[in-house]
Structure formats: structure tokens, C-alpha cells
Design a protein around this motif. Sequence first.
Motif, PDB file in Angstrom:
ATOM      1  N   ASN A  99     -15.756  -4.683   0.998  1.00 30.68           N
ATOM      2  CA  ASN A  99     -15.815  -4.193  -0.378  1.00 30.68           C
ATOM      3  C   ASN A  99     -17.206  -3.673  -0.746  1.00 30.68           C
ATOM      4  O   ASN A  99     -17.424  -3.206  -1.864  1.00 30.68           O
ATOM      5  CB  ASN A  99     -15.369  -5.272  -1.363  1.00 30.68           C
ATOM      6  CG  ASN A  99     -16.257  -6.503  -1.362  1.00 30.68           C
ATOM      7  OD1 ASN A  99     -16.969  -6.762  -0.396  1.00 30.68           O
ATOM      8  ND2 ASN A  99     -16.222  -7.262  -2.435  1.00 30.68           N
TER       9      ASN A  99
ATOM     10  N   ILE B 133      -7.935  -4.509  -0.803  1.00 32.43           N
ATOM     11  CA  ILE B 133      -9.095  -4.812   0.037  1.00 32.43           C
ATOM     12  C   ILE B 133      -9.017  -6.272   0.486  1.00 32.43           C
ATOM     13  O   ILE B 133      -9.039  -7.183  -0.345  1.00 32.43           O
ATOM     14  CB  ILE B 133     -10.421  -4.576  -0.715  1.00 32.43           C
ATOM     15  CG1 ILE B 133     -10.526  -3.121  -1.180  1.00 32.43           C
ATOM     16  CG2 ILE B 133     -11.609  -4.920   0.184  1.00 32.43           C
ATOM     17  CD1 ILE B 133     -11.759  -2.819  -1.997  1.00 32.43           C
TER      18      ILE B 133
ATOM     19  N   HIS C 262       0.886   3.065  -5.486  1.00 34.54           N
ATOM     20  CA  HIS C 262      -0.239   3.984  -5.336  1.00 34.54           C
ATOM     21  C   HIS C 262      -1.239   3.917  -6.488  1.00 34.54           C
ATOM     22  O   HIS C 262      -2.236   4.643  -6.476  1.00 34.54           O
ATOM     23  CB  HIS C 262       0.296   5.412  -5.186  1.00 34.54           C
ATOM     24  CG  HIS C 262       1.194   5.584  -3.996  1.00 34.54           C
ATOM     25  ND1 HIS C 262       2.290   6.414  -3.995  1.00 34.54           N
ATOM     26  CD2 HIS C 262       1.171   4.991  -2.768  1.00 34.54           C
ATOM     27  CE1 HIS C 262       2.894   6.350  -2.819  1.00 34.54           C
ATOM     28  NE2 HIS C 262       2.235   5.499  -2.057  1.00 34.54           N
TER      29      HIS C 262
ATOM     30  N   LYS D 218      -6.792   1.971  -8.468  1.00 33.89           N
ATOM     31  CA  LYS D 218      -7.021   3.009  -7.465  1.00 33.89           C
ATOM     32  C   LYS D 218      -8.369   3.697  -7.694  1.00 33.89           C
ATOM     33  O   LYS D 218      -8.675   4.158  -8.795  1.00 33.89           O
ATOM     34  CB  LYS D 218      -5.899   4.053  -7.521  1.00 33.89           C
ATOM     35  CG  LYS D 218      -5.917   5.053  -6.389  1.00 33.89           C
ATOM     36  CD  LYS D 218      -5.501   4.399  -5.094  1.00 33.89           C
ATOM     37  CE  LYS D 218      -5.401   5.390  -3.955  1.00 33.89           C
ATOM     38  NZ  LYS D 218      -4.993   4.716  -2.681  1.00 33.89           N
ATOM     39  N   GLY D 219      -9.179   3.739  -6.648  1.00 27.76           N
ATOM     40  CA  GLY D 219     -10.466   4.417  -6.752  1.00 27.76           C
ATOM     41  C   GLY D 219     -11.580   3.574  -7.332  1.00 27.76           C
ATOM     42  O   GLY D 219     -12.734   4.006  -7.357  1.00 27.76           O
TER      43      GLY D 219
ATOM     44  N   SER E 153     -14.447   0.786  -7.479  1.00 30.77           N
ATOM     45  CA  SER E 153     -15.340   0.255  -6.455  1.00 30.77           C
ATOM     46  C   SER E 153     -16.643  -0.215  -7.080  1.00 30.77           C
ATOM     47  O   SER E 153     -16.969   0.141  -8.213  1.00 30.77           O
ATOM     48  CB  SER E 153     -15.655   1.325  -5.405  1.00 30.77           C
ATOM     49  OG  SER E 153     -16.487   2.337  -5.954  1.00 30.77           O
TER      50      SER E 153
ATOM     51  N   GLU F  17       0.829  -1.202   0.000  1.00 34.34           N
ATOM     52  CA  GLU F  17       0.000   0.000   0.000  1.00 34.34           C
ATOM     53  C   GLU F  17       0.868   1.258   0.000  1.00 34.34           C
ATOM     54  O   GLU F  17       0.533   2.255  -0.647  1.00 34.34           O
ATOM     55  CB  GLU F  17      -0.925   0.007   1.221  1.00 34.34           C
ATOM     56  CG  GLU F  17      -1.991  -1.066   1.188  1.00 34.34           C
ATOM     57  CD  GLU F  17      -2.779  -1.148   2.480  1.00 34.34           C
ATOM     58  OE1 GLU F  17      -3.941  -1.594   2.434  1.00 34.34           O
ATOM     59  OE2 GLU F  17      -2.246  -0.764   3.542  1.00 34.34           O
TER      60      GLU F  17
ATOM     61  N   ASP G 207      -5.712  -0.083  -5.072  1.00 36.16           N
ATOM     62  CA  ASP G 207      -6.358  -0.206  -3.772  1.00 36.16           C
ATOM     63  C   ASP G 207      -6.257  -1.668  -3.337  1.00 36.16           C
ATOM     64  O   ASP G 207      -6.313  -2.578  -4.180  1.00 36.16           O
ATOM     65  CB  ASP G 207      -7.836   0.200  -3.843  1.00 36.16           C
ATOM     66  CG  ASP G 207      -8.029   1.701  -3.899  1.00 36.16           C
ATOM     67  OD1 ASP G 207      -7.159   2.434  -3.385  1.00 36.16           O
ATOM     68  OD2 ASP G 207      -9.051   2.147  -4.454  1.00 36.16           O
TER      69      ASP G 207
END
Length: 259
Positions: free
Chosen positions: A212, A170, A165, A182-183, A185, A161, A168
Motif C-alpha cells: 500500500n 490491497i 469495480h 477505486k483509485g 491511495s 475484483e 481497489d
Amino acid sequence: MTNQSVIFFDIDGTLLDSNKELPSSTKEAIYKLKELGHIVAIATGRAPFMFEDLRKELDIHTYVSYNGQYVVLNGEVIHTNPLNIPSLEKLTEAALTNNHPVVFMDHEDMKANVPEHAYITESIGTLNIRQFPTHDPKYYKGRELYQTLLFCPEGEESQYEQEFHDFDFIRWHPVSVDILPKGGSKAIGIEKLIEKLGFPAERQFAFGDGLNDLQMLATITNSVAMGNGEEEVKKVAKFVTKSVDDNGILHGLQMVGLL
């Protein structure tokens, strides 16, 4: 249908119970929703090939998979968000030095960068799926990957982490972590579907239980956390239903007035 709604369901711990089985009350509730004219969709961290049987059983053709990175509407792909491959290659090299295997995943298959590893066997085994990753350390080359699994004990993902960068991380199992763009979802994947479907916020519903699902349940107006869900998830949801093992989906749908 003036009161038509769209309902998004997570799979593990939401549609499927603690034995990875679909409760009869859940199946009947899903079919009732469809009979009433509602749109039923899946929103999961799983790959499309990991829940094909479930889609067939429930006759569902709209889904958000890979935690929002691969989105399908009525059988047609409408949104993809692949991983940064150069960064992933560097992460894989670092993971190898730590004896942390990875599994590369696209929309069709998954391949491990090592021939075998106890962490892979332990965590993938809990999903109760027919597929198991075979060995191909170069599977990331020349293709789009939407998720990668990093296998390491809890807490050891922090080193990645801090360095990588573009991603992400989880956790979904004591020895496994999802690596996402990244970002990325479920919430963003759902947003892409809503743009096509055009439902107002008050006609959007979502059910989930895991970490999540946090953004999805925090974003969707009518969000329902499962009774077996993580405490963080229950805090952001508008409603909390019973456990999945206690007819939680049926109870939750009745609670929000859909059934």
C-alpha cells in the motif's frame, strides 16, 4: 527555515518494528526532525483510532489514514473519500455466501458483520491494538465508511475484483484485504496535504515498506523503502535503508541528509 521539509512515515514495518514496538532510535530521530523545524506526518492504512497512542507519543497532528481516504492537517480534517455504500452492501452479501466476513470502518470505530470469525481474530490480532471489532452487520447504514476489511485466503479476492469495480483491493495479511474507493491511495492523500503545505517536490520525503506504499514511494521525489520491505516497494523507491529492526529509520534519515 529555508530547508524545511515534510516527511511522511508509514507505521507497520516502518515506524513500528516486527514486534509492533517503536524503536528508541526512531523516536529520537522523529523528535530531532521536529527540533530542526521539519514537518513530520504519518501515512498509513490504519484507521485514526488505531494509532492515537503513537500520535501522542510522537506529538504528530498531521496524518494520512485509511490509505489516503481520511486526511488531517494539524488536527483538522481536510479530505475524505468514502466508499460507495450501495456497492459495498452488494459485496457484503456476496462475501457472506462465501463465508468471507467483513469489517466496516469509519473514523471512529470498526464493526464486523459476523459475531466472530477466526480470520478476523488472526489478522486484527497482529496489529497489537486495544480495539477489536464488535458485531454490527448494519454499521454501514447512514454513515461514511473510508475502508472495509475483507477476510479471505490469498487469491480468493479475485472474484470480488472482477465484479466490484468501485473498489481497489490491497492485501495486508494472508487472510485479510483492504477495500478502498477505486483509485484511492496514500499518494492522493499526501497530494491533498501538499496542496495546503506548499512544499516543492525536492523537500518531500516518504518512508514505507508495504504494497500500500507503492504509489506513495513512486510519487514522492525522495522516497525510502525499508530494508524489510516488499521487493516491489524497493524497486520503486529512490533509496533503500536498513530494516526497521536495525535502526532503519535513523539510517534512512541520515542517508537522505535530513539528520
